[in-house]
Design an enzyme around this catalytic site. Structure first.
Site, PDB file in Angstrom:
ATOM      1  N   ASP A 245      22.227 -45.058   9.326  1.00  0.00           N
ATOM      2  CA  ASP A 245      22.473 -43.923   8.435  1.00  0.00           C
ATOM      3  C   ASP A 245      21.149 -43.164   8.218  1.00  0.00           C
ATOM      4  OD1 ASP A 245      24.926 -42.967   6.600  1.00  0.00           O
ATOM      5  OD2 ASP A 245      23.084 -42.715   5.447  1.00  0.00           O
ATOM      6  N   TYR A 395      20.640 -35.038   0.771  1.00  0.00           N
ATOM      7  CA  TYR A 395      21.340 -34.256   1.794  1.00  0.00           C
ATOM      8  C   TYR A 395      20.905 -32.799   1.757  1.00  0.00           C
ATOM      9  CZ  TYR A 395      24.422 -38.156   2.882  1.00  0.00           C
ATOM     10  OH  TYR A 395      24.907 -39.365   3.303  1.00  0.00           O
ATOM     11  N   HIS A 452      29.909 -48.885  10.303  1.00  0.00           N
ATOM     12  CA  HIS A 452      28.727 -48.171   9.851  1.00  0.00           C
ATOM     13  C   HIS A 452      27.748 -49.035   9.058  1.00  0.00           C
ATOM     14  CE1 HIS A 452      26.565 -44.474   8.964  1.00  0.00           C
ATOM     15  NE2 HIS A 452      26.539 -44.791   7.685  1.00  0.00           N
TER      16      HIS A 452
END
Length: 476
Positions: A245, A395, A452
């Site tokens: 990630d 982000y 993930h």
């Protein structure tokens, strides 16, 4: 005349005997210079930063001490949580919703009931404190990390420092099951090699117990620089890196920034946003003749049908990304006020990012891979630190500078690289494409299962892959 012509011919051949090697030497030298200059590694400028509150002090020297840290809780903290859980407002779901609309509200009721009546936060705090925690101040903010050393090192065996970096919506806690496998492999049946690690797991600034940046612009480059400074402060000159990630991007940036400090880079997800006619042709041909464009059968199986796996699935799973990449504080303030909203928002990712088929299950398949104690402990790290908003801002800080996260692909990674490709990962990255950026891939593994959150879900598989990668690097 015959004699003169012979003399001239001899002089000409003598000149050639000198000029030809000289010319060859000159051309060879120029070619060597061109090759050397062409192979010069372009690195990301390390730079410097200040993320503390207000202006950077002009003369004050930063406190570089490593301070022991302990996670604590209180009756007041737990009572507040219980009050909020007791006042949860339930919203019925439509019939047959499963996880297609997001977190199934009937199952959420079960999670909340467990959280309120059975989950023991005090006990989980003890679990979290079983590894040594520390704080240190870097660039004006307190950085949290755990540092776990092996309890026993066999004679003649070198201990390798390994920095492991989490992502969103995970935390340092993701690594709690893999740490003992890496620091004490013999105790867990992983002693087939000669690799033992000491593991450092920091919290990304703004996540968990690492202080949130007070200034705008804190991105993966700033994080990479801070983590290099952390490792240097701990006395390491060379070290291994591992990430998934955001951790994948951060550790990649670390390898692009100071390659001389990185012995090897291991990733369980790779993001390369390359576009263009060549890639489009590759995608089209790969559907019919994968071998023609360097794709293996397994690449083709994981990659096609292209529109379903790389467009529709990604669009369905990336709505959060647009919110967090533009206006994170708006949604974030609601999540920071509601533990139930926070749990639904975070745990929904642990469903479909672990296995896409969990979308069709009423419970999201969550308890087939994790325990509710594990899942809620990760949620609690966000809750008690009020860090969901600052974690979401990460982000915006990255995407506002680099909308498709491709700017750093201009800097190739030349350090030895290992990639563990898990089959349920959101996007599959074939080795042939990964080589566009990672020029020295010495290990690429098609993992048999997992998604993930690799370290959290399949710690033994990931530990084995990290070990075999490091053994290869050490033998180079």
């Amino acid at each position: 005349e015959s004699v003169l012509s012979r003399i001239r011919s001899f002089e000409y051949s003598q000149k050639n005997a000198v000029l030809v090697p000289a010319a060859a030497l000159g051309v060879g030298g120029m070619l060597l210079y061109w090759l050397r200059s062409g192979r010069k590694i372009k690195t990301i400028d390390m730079g410097d930063g200040w993320w503390g509150s207000g202006e950077r002090p002009l003369k004050a020297k930063e406190d570089e001490s490593i301070r022991p840290f302990k996670i604590e809780t209180s009756d007041k903290e737990i009572e507040d949580l219980h009050w909020r859980l007791d006042h949860f407002r339930f919203t019925p779901h439509v019939e047959g919703a499963a996880f297609h609309y997001g977190f199934n509200s009937s199952y959420l009721r079960k999670v909340v009931a467990y959280w309120r009546n059975q989950f023991d936060w005090r006990k989980q705090v003890e679990v979290l404190n079983k590894y040594p925690h520390f704080h240190t101040t870097i660039e004006g903010i307190d950085i949290h990390f755990i540092h776990v050393k092996p309890s026993y090192v066999p004679h003649g065996r070198a201990v390798q420092p390994l920095l492991m970096v989490h992502g969103w919506p995970g935390s340092f806690y993701e690594f709690y099951k893999i740490i003992p496998l890496l620091t004490e492999p013999a105790r867990h049946g992983l002693n087939e090699g000669d690799v033992v690690f000491e593991v450092i797991c920091p919290s990304i600034p703004g996540y968990g117990f690492s202080e949130a940046p007070h200034q705008k612009g804190f991105d993966s480059i700033a994080t990479a620089r801070i983590f290099h400074k952390l490792m240097n402060r701990l006395g390491f000159k060379e070290y291994y890196l591992q990430g998934g990630d955001w951790g994948s991007r951060i550790t990649t940036n670390m390898a692009q920034m100071l390659p001389q400090s990185v012995k090897g880079l291991h990733l369980n997800v790779v993001f390369i946003g390359k576009q263009g006619l060549g890639r489009l042709i590759c995608i089209m041909l790969g559907a019919y003749a994968p071998w023609l464009v360097g794709l293996s059968r397994e690449d083709a199986r994981r990659f096609y049908p292209f529109m379903q796996k790389n467009v529709y699935d990604v669009l369905r799973e990336s709505g959060y990304l647009h919110i967090q990449g533009t206006k994170p504080d708006t949604a974030g303030c609601g999540l920071n006020d509601s533990p139930v909203g926070l749990a639904a928002y975070i745990l929904e990712k642990f469903s479909t990012w672990t296995d896409k088929s969990f979308l069709y299950k009423d419970d999201g398949g969550l308890e087939s891979k994790f325990s509710l104690d594990e899942l809620l402990t990760n949620v609690m790290i966000y809750w008690v630190t009020s860090s969901i908003v600052s974690s979401m801002r990460y982000y915006k800080e990255n995407f506002s500078k680099d909308p498709d996260l491709s700017a750093h692909n201009r800097y190739s990674v030349y350090v030895p690289t290992g990639i563990a490709a898990f089959p349920q990962e959101i996007l599959h990255m074939p080795r042939v494409w990964a080589k566009d950026v990672y020029r020295n891939i010495i290990s690429y593994s098609y993992m048999p299962r997992g998604g993930h959150f690799a370290a959290f879900e399949e710690p033994k598989l990931l530990a084995q892959d990290i070990m075999q990668f490091v053994r290869k690097v050490e033998q180079l």
